[in-house]
Design a protein around this motif. Structure first.
Motif, short mmCIF file in Angstrom:
data_model
loop_
_atom_site.label_atom_id
_atom_site.label_comp_id
_atom_site.label_asym_id
_atom_site.label_seq_id
_atom_site.Cartn_x
_atom_site.Cartn_y
_atom_site.Cartn_z
N ALA A 161 -38.30 -19.97 33.68
CA ALA A 161 -38.69 -21.37 33.69
C ALA A 161 -37.70 -22.21 34.48
O ALA A 161 -38.09 -23.08 35.27
CB ALA A 161 -38.78 -21.89 32.25
N ALA A 162 -36.40 -21.95 34.29
CA ALA A 162 -35.38 -22.72 35.00
C ALA A 162 -35.45 -22.46 36.50
O ALA A 162 -35.32 -23.39 37.31
CB ALA A 162 -34.00 -22.37 34.45
N PHE A 163 -35.67 -21.21 36.89
CA PHE A 163 -35.76 -20.91 38.32
C PHE A 163 -36.97 -21.59 38.94
O PHE A 163 -36.88 -22.17 40.03
CB PHE A 163 -35.82 -19.40 38.55
CG PHE A 163 -35.99 -19.04 40.00
CD1 PHE A 163 -34.96 -19.25 40.91
CD2 PHE A 163 -37.19 -18.52 40.45
CE1 PHE A 163 -35.13 -18.94 42.25
CE2 PHE A 163 -37.36 -18.20 41.79
CZ PHE A 163 -36.33 -18.42 42.69
N GLY A 168 -36.85 -25.13 44.46
CA GLY A 168 -36.91 -26.00 45.64
C GLY A 168 -35.58 -26.60 46.02
O GLY A 168 -35.43 -27.12 47.14
N SER A 169 -34.59 -26.56 45.14
CA SER A 169 -33.27 -27.13 45.42
C SER A 169 -32.28 -26.12 45.96
O SER A 169 -31.15 -26.47 46.28
CB SER A 169 -32.69 -27.74 44.13
OG SER A 169 -33.54 -28.71 43.58
N GLY A 178 -27.72 -19.05 38.66
CA GLY A 178 -27.27 -18.57 37.36
C GLY A 178 -27.74 -19.44 36.22
O GLY A 178 -27.85 -20.67 36.36
N VAL A 179 -28.05 -18.82 35.10
CA VAL A 179 -28.44 -19.51 33.88
C VAL A 179 -27.42 -19.20 32.80
O VAL A 179 -27.20 -18.03 32.46
CB VAL A 179 -29.85 -19.09 33.44
CG1 VAL A 179 -30.14 -19.58 32.02
CG2 VAL A 179 -30.90 -19.63 34.40
N ILE A 180 -26.80 -20.25 32.28
CA ILE A 180 -25.76 -20.11 31.27
C ILE A 180 -26.34 -20.42 29.90
O ILE A 180 -26.98 -21.45 29.69
CB ILE A 180 -24.58 -21.07 31.56
CG1 ILE A 180 -23.96 -20.75 32.92
CG2 ILE A 180 -23.54 -20.99 30.47
CD1 ILE A 180 -23.00 -21.80 33.40
N GLY A 272 -36.93 -25.93 29.27
CA GLY A 272 -37.04 -25.05 30.42
C GLY A 272 -36.37 -25.55 31.67
O GLY A 272 -36.73 -25.18 32.77
N ILE A 273 -35.34 -26.40 31.51
CA ILE A 273 -34.68 -26.97 32.68
C ILE A 273 -33.17 -26.69 32.65
O ILE A 273 -32.46 -27.13 33.51
CB ILE A 273 -34.90 -28.49 32.77
CG1 ILE A 273 -34.43 -29.22 31.51
CG2 ILE A 273 -36.36 -28.78 32.99
CD1 ILE A 273 -34.51 -30.71 31.59
#
Length: 273
Positions: A161-163, A168-169, A178-180, A272-273
């Motif tokens: 979800a985060a990706f 786009g950024s 990376g997701v922490i 999800g952000i």
């Protein structure tokens, strides 16, 4: 009213934490709000997700919600990831499914037989990101329907979800994403929009910045396995817990945050952000 409106909820499940957002359906000036419930770890031999699902069930029953509508995000602690090589000889969907399941079983053993394995749409010449989720967890989430006609509309790994939210950024050159999360870091290497590496690791440090002890080793492992020669250090884009926009403690680290403010820390996981 003939048909009651569904209460829209955003939920994040972690091993020792449950995050629930959107119970009142409103957004304050401070941004999206979420309720965080800290939980004990699962008992020995019990599934790691059990405390969070039990807490969610109890939370719904206590509030007597009718027709609640849930979007669920799963911590990387509850998901197994693999980046699988492109196999041009697999031309049928069932052949690809068998190959993906076989790879998970070869890596994780017989436990993978009780997991649901999903993957992105295969593209010629590109590695295939795939993840596995415990079928028993999915069954327990669907069983929440017995509580006031609750409906689980989606179950998505927080990393995915985060990706999707931030892809786009990241630009189109080489970048780390990376997701922490509390106690873990999931890191991927992108080259011109294509995944070249994806790994997750845990740490035991109690602070929100414990991911810093994992980052160099994960980068080295992923780069070595990818075979890519990096002329210069690519930017590291991070979301989740452990920092925020404007954090400048590490050169080359870019914290992704929504404009106009929003949730921070573990609360981001419920959105999800």
């Amino acid at each position: 009213m003939l048909f009651a409106e569904r209460t829209q909820l955003q939920v994040a499940l972690l091993e020792n934490c449950l995050v629930i957002g959107g119970a009142d359906g409103r957004r304050s000036k401070a941004g999206l709000k979420a309720e965080v419930l800290n939980l004990p770890l699962a008992a020995p031999q019990a599934p790691a997700w059990q405390p969070a699902v039990a807490a969610l069930s109890g939370w719904l029953r206590e509030r007597g919600l009718q027709r609640a509508h849930l979007r669920v995000f799963l911590s990387s602690q509850l998901v197994r990831w693999q980046l699988l090589e492109w196999q041009p000889q697999l031309t049928r969907p069932q052949e690809l499914e068998a190959y993906v399941h076989l790879r998970f079983r070869a890596t994780f053993g017989a436990a993978a037989d009780s997991w649901r394995v999903v993957h992105t749409e295969p593209l010629p010449g590109r590695a295939l990101p795939a993840c596995a989720i415990d079928e028993a967890l999915l069954a327990e989430l669907q069983a929440l329907g017995s509580i006031g006609q609750t409906k689980v509309s989606s179950v998505v790994p927080y990393f995915s979800a985060a990706f999707d939210r931030w892809r786009g950024s990241l630009g189109h050159q080489v970048a780390w994403f990376g997701v922490i999360e509390p106690g873990s870091l999931t890191l991927g290497l992108l080259h011109r929009g294509v995944w070249r590496g994806l790994r997750s690791a845990r740490h035991a440090q109690p602070s929100a910045s414990g991911w810093r002890s994992l980052l160099p080793a994960l980068q080295a492992q992923i780069q070595l396995a990818s075979g890519i020669e990096l002329d210069k250090a690519p930017p590291v884009y991070l979301v989740g817990c452990g920092g925020g926009a404007g954090d400048r403690r590490e050169a080359g680290v870019v914290w992704l945050a929504a404009e106009g403010g929003g949730p921070s820390g573990v609360e981001r996981m419920a959105w999800g952000i």
